[in-house]
Design a protein around this motif. Structure first.
Motif, PDB file in Angstrom:
ATOM      1  N   GLY A  41       0.777  -1.224   0.000  1.00 38.65           N
ATOM      2  CA  GLY A  41       0.000   0.000   0.000  1.00 38.65           C
ATOM      3  C   GLY A  41       0.815   1.283   0.000  1.00 38.65           C
ATOM      4  O   GLY A  41       0.257   2.374   0.102  1.00 38.65           O
ATOM      5  N   LYS A  42       2.126   1.163  -0.131  1.00 41.84           N
ATOM      6  CA  LYS A  42       2.989   2.349  -0.102  1.00 41.84           C
ATOM      7  C   LYS A  42       3.809   2.437  -1.377  1.00 41.84           C
ATOM      8  O   LYS A  42       3.953   1.485  -2.119  1.00 41.84           O
ATOM      9  N   GLN A  43       4.360   3.614  -1.597  1.00 43.87           N
ATOM     10  CA  GLN A  43       5.221   3.806  -2.759  1.00 43.87           C
ATOM     11  C   GLN A  43       6.613   3.242  -2.484  1.00 43.87           C
ATOM     12  O   GLN A  43       7.037   3.114  -1.338  1.00 43.87           O
ATOM     13  N   ARG A  44       7.292   2.939  -3.568  1.00 42.85           N
ATOM     14  CA  ARG A  44       8.677   2.485  -3.438  1.00 42.85           C
ATOM     15  C   ARG A  44       9.533   3.620  -2.891  1.00 42.85           C
ATOM     16  O   ARG A  44       9.398   4.765  -3.311  1.00 42.85           O
ATOM     17  N   GLU A  45      10.411   3.277  -1.964  1.00 37.53           N
ATOM     18  CA  GLU A  45      11.256   4.289  -1.346  1.00 37.53           C
ATOM     19  C   GLU A  45      12.711   3.848  -1.326  1.00 37.53           C
ATOM     20  O   GLU A  45      13.017   2.662  -1.295  1.00 37.53           O
ATOM     21  N   LEU A  46      13.581   4.837  -1.329  1.00 41.98           N
ATOM     22  CA  LEU A  46      15.009   4.555  -1.283  1.00 41.98           C
ATOM     23  C   LEU A  46      15.393   4.055   0.110  1.00 41.98           C
ATOM     24  O   LEU A  46      14.924   4.585   1.124  1.00 41.98           O
ATOM     25  N   VAL A  47      16.238   3.033   0.127  1.00 35.63           N
ATOM     26  CA  VAL A  47      16.780   2.531   1.384  1.00 35.63           C
ATOM     27  C   VAL A  47      18.228   2.979   1.536  1.00 35.63           C
ATOM     28  O   VAL A  47      18.597   3.587   2.535  1.00 35.63           O
ATOM     29  N   ALA A  48      19.039   2.659   0.527  1.00 33.14           N
ATOM     30  CA  ALA A  48      20.452   3.015   0.589  1.00 33.14           C
ATOM     31  C   ALA A  48      21.052   2.938  -0.803  1.00 33.14           C
ATOM     32  O   ALA A  48      20.592   2.156  -1.644  1.00 33.14           O
ATOM     33  N   ILE A  50      25.060   3.302  -2.987  1.00 34.32           N
ATOM     34  CA  ILE A  50      26.514   3.323  -2.861  1.00 34.32           C
ATOM     35  C   ILE A  50      27.110   3.579  -4.237  1.00 34.32           C
ATOM     36  O   ILE A  50      26.685   2.975  -5.228  1.00 34.32           O
ATOM     37  N   THR A  51      28.061   4.495  -4.295  1.00 31.96           N
ATOM     38  CA  THR A  51      28.706   4.795  -5.565  1.00 31.96           C
ATOM     39  C   THR A  51      29.802   3.773  -5.846  1.00 31.96           C
ATOM     40  O   THR A  51      30.160   2.960  -4.981  1.00 31.96           O
ATOM     41  N   SER A  52      30.356   3.837  -7.031  1.00 28.98           N
ATOM     42  CA  SER A  52      31.442   2.922  -7.382  1.00 28.98           C
ATOM     43  C   SER A  52      32.665   3.163  -6.494  1.00 28.98           C
ATOM     44  O   SER A  52      33.474   2.258  -6.292  1.00 28.98           O
ATOM     45  N   GLY A  53      32.777   4.363  -5.957  1.00 26.14           N
ATOM     46  CA  GLY A  53      33.890   4.685  -5.076  1.00 26.14           C
ATOM     47  C   GLY A  53      33.610   4.404  -3.620  1.00 26.14           C
ATOM     48  O   GLY A  53      34.472   4.634  -2.765  1.00 26.14           O
ATOM     49  N   GLY A  54      32.404   3.930  -3.318  1.00 29.74           N
ATOM     50  CA  GLY A  54      32.089   3.535  -1.954  1.00 29.74           C
ATOM     51  C   GLY A  54      31.388   4.584  -1.104  1.00 29.74           C
ATOM     52  O   GLY A  54      31.207   4.378   0.097  1.00 29.74           O
ATOM     53  N   ILE A  55      30.965   5.667  -1.703  1.00 32.87           N
ATOM     54  CA  ILE A  55      30.228   6.674  -0.944  1.00 32.87           C
ATOM     55  C   ILE A  55      28.794   6.193  -0.762  1.00 32.87           C
ATOM     56  O   ILE A  55      28.136   5.811  -1.729  1.00 32.87           O
ATOM     57  N   THR A  56      28.331   6.224   0.473  1.00 35.54           N
ATOM     58  CA  THR A  56      27.020   5.668   0.791  1.00 35.54           C
ATOM     59  C   THR A  56      26.023   6.751   1.193  1.00 35.54           C
ATOM     60  O   THR A  56      26.392   7.835   1.643  1.00 35.54           O
ATOM     61  N   ASN A  57      24.771   6.396   1.038  1.00 36.82           N
ATOM     62  CA  ASN A  57      23.678   7.279   1.428  1.00 36.82           C
ATOM     63  C   ASN A  57      22.554   6.395   1.955  1.00 36.82           C
ATOM     64  O   ASN A  57      22.273   5.344   1.366  1.00 36.82           O
ATOM     65  N   TYR A  58      21.940   6.820   3.057  1.00 38.03           N
ATOM     66  CA  TYR A  58      20.903   6.008   3.688  1.00 38.03           C
ATOM     67  C   TYR A  58      19.647   6.826   3.945  1.00 38.03           C
ATOM     68  O   TYR A  58      19.707   8.022   4.244  1.00 38.03           O
ATOM     69  N   ALA A  59      18.523   6.162   3.899  1.00 37.59           N
ATOM     70  CA  ALA A  59      17.290   6.765   4.382  1.00 37.59           C
ATOM     71  C   ALA A  59      17.413   6.927   5.895  1.00 37.59           C
ATOM     72  O   ALA A  59      18.031   6.106   6.569  1.00 37.59           O
ATOM     73  N   ASP A  60      16.811   7.979   6.410  1.00 33.38           N
ATOM     74  CA  ASP A  60      16.894   8.235   7.850  1.00 33.38           C
ATOM     75  C   ASP A  60      16.357   7.062   8.661  1.00 33.38           C
ATOM     76  O   ASP A  60      16.852   6.766   9.749  1.00 33.38           O
ATOM     77  N   VAL A  62      16.690   3.976   8.305  1.00 31.11           N
ATOM     78  CA  VAL A  62      17.552   2.796   8.431  1.00 31.11           C
ATOM     79  C   VAL A  62      18.963   3.134   8.892  1.00 31.11           C
ATOM     80  O   VAL A  62      19.773   2.226   9.107  1.00 31.11           O
ATOM     81  N   LYS A  63      19.261   4.399   9.040  1.00 31.00           N
ATOM     82  CA  LYS A  63      20.609   4.798   9.465  1.00 31.00           C
ATOM     83  C   LYS A  63      20.951   4.155  10.808  1.00 31.00           C
ATOM     84  O   LYS A  63      20.149   4.151  11.730  1.00 31.00           O
ATOM     85  N   GLY A  64      22.156   3.617  10.872  1.00 33.93           N
ATOM     86  CA  GLY A  64      22.608   2.976  12.097  1.00 33.93           C
ATOM     87  C   GLY A  64      22.198   1.524  12.216  1.00 33.93           C
ATOM     88  O   GLY A  64      22.673   0.817  13.115  1.00 33.93           O
ATOM     89  N   ARG A  65      21.307   1.065  11.353  1.00 31.73           N
ATOM     90  CA  ARG A  65      20.848  -0.335  11.407  1.00 31.73           C
ATOM     91  C   ARG A  65      21.222  -1.111  10.149  1.00 31.73           C
ATOM     92  O   ARG A  65      21.479  -2.308  10.215  1.00 31.73           O
ATOM     93  N   PHE A  66      21.200  -0.445   9.009  1.00 30.01           N
ATOM     94  CA  PHE A  66      21.503  -1.095   7.733  1.00 30.01           C
ATOM     95  C   PHE A  66      22.863  -0.624   7.227  1.00 30.01           C
ATOM     96  O   PHE A  66      23.266   0.527   7.445  1.00 30.01           O
ATOM     97  N   THR A  67      23.546  -1.521   6.528  1.00 25.65           N
ATOM     98  CA  THR A  67      24.830  -1.196   5.928  1.00 25.65           C
ATOM     99  C   THR A  67      24.861  -1.696   4.493  1.00 25.65           C
ATOM    100  O   THR A  67      24.648  -2.886   4.249  1.00 25.65           O
TER     101      THR A  67
END
Length: 121
Positions: A41-48, A50-60, A62-67
């Protein structure tokens, strides 16, 4: 090009899972890779991502729980999910930004088939 996701399943609250997604086919290079999820019932959302160089970005949420991590030699992206909550229940999709032809350098986005993660109390 195909993205094959695996690792989903059922787990209790507080548990953990590790998702994998391997890209295969005619691939010259892969830029960003990522994980998205869609709960019922929800829209697709970004979780995390990672760039080819290893720079990561997380949804708030999941921060601290997902890697997120990746193995460039294997064209594979991983998502380690710890301290899972019931609200993490969703179908998880991997995504990759792939260049197939180095001459035209066109990037295309590819999606995996989705893997279901169910977190129950």
């Amino acid at each position: 090009v195909q993205l094959q996701a695996s690792g989903g399943g059922s787990v209790q609250v507080g548990g953990f899972l590790r998702l994998s997604c391997a890209a295969s086919g005619s691939i010259f290079s892969i830029n960003a890779m990522g994980w998205y999820r869609q709960a019922p019932g929800k829209q697709r959302e970004l979780v995390a991502t990672i760039t080819s160089g290893g720079i990561t970005n997380y949804a708030d949420s999941v921060k601290g729980r997902f890697t997120i991590s990746r193995d460039n030699a294997k064209n594979t992206v991983y998502l380690q999910m710890d301290s899972l909550k019931s609200q993490d229940t969703a179908v998880y999709y991997c995504n990759a930004d792939i260049i197939r032809n180095p001459i035209n350098n066109v990037r295309n986005h590819y999606w995996g088939q989705g893997t279901l993660v169910t977190v129950s109390s």
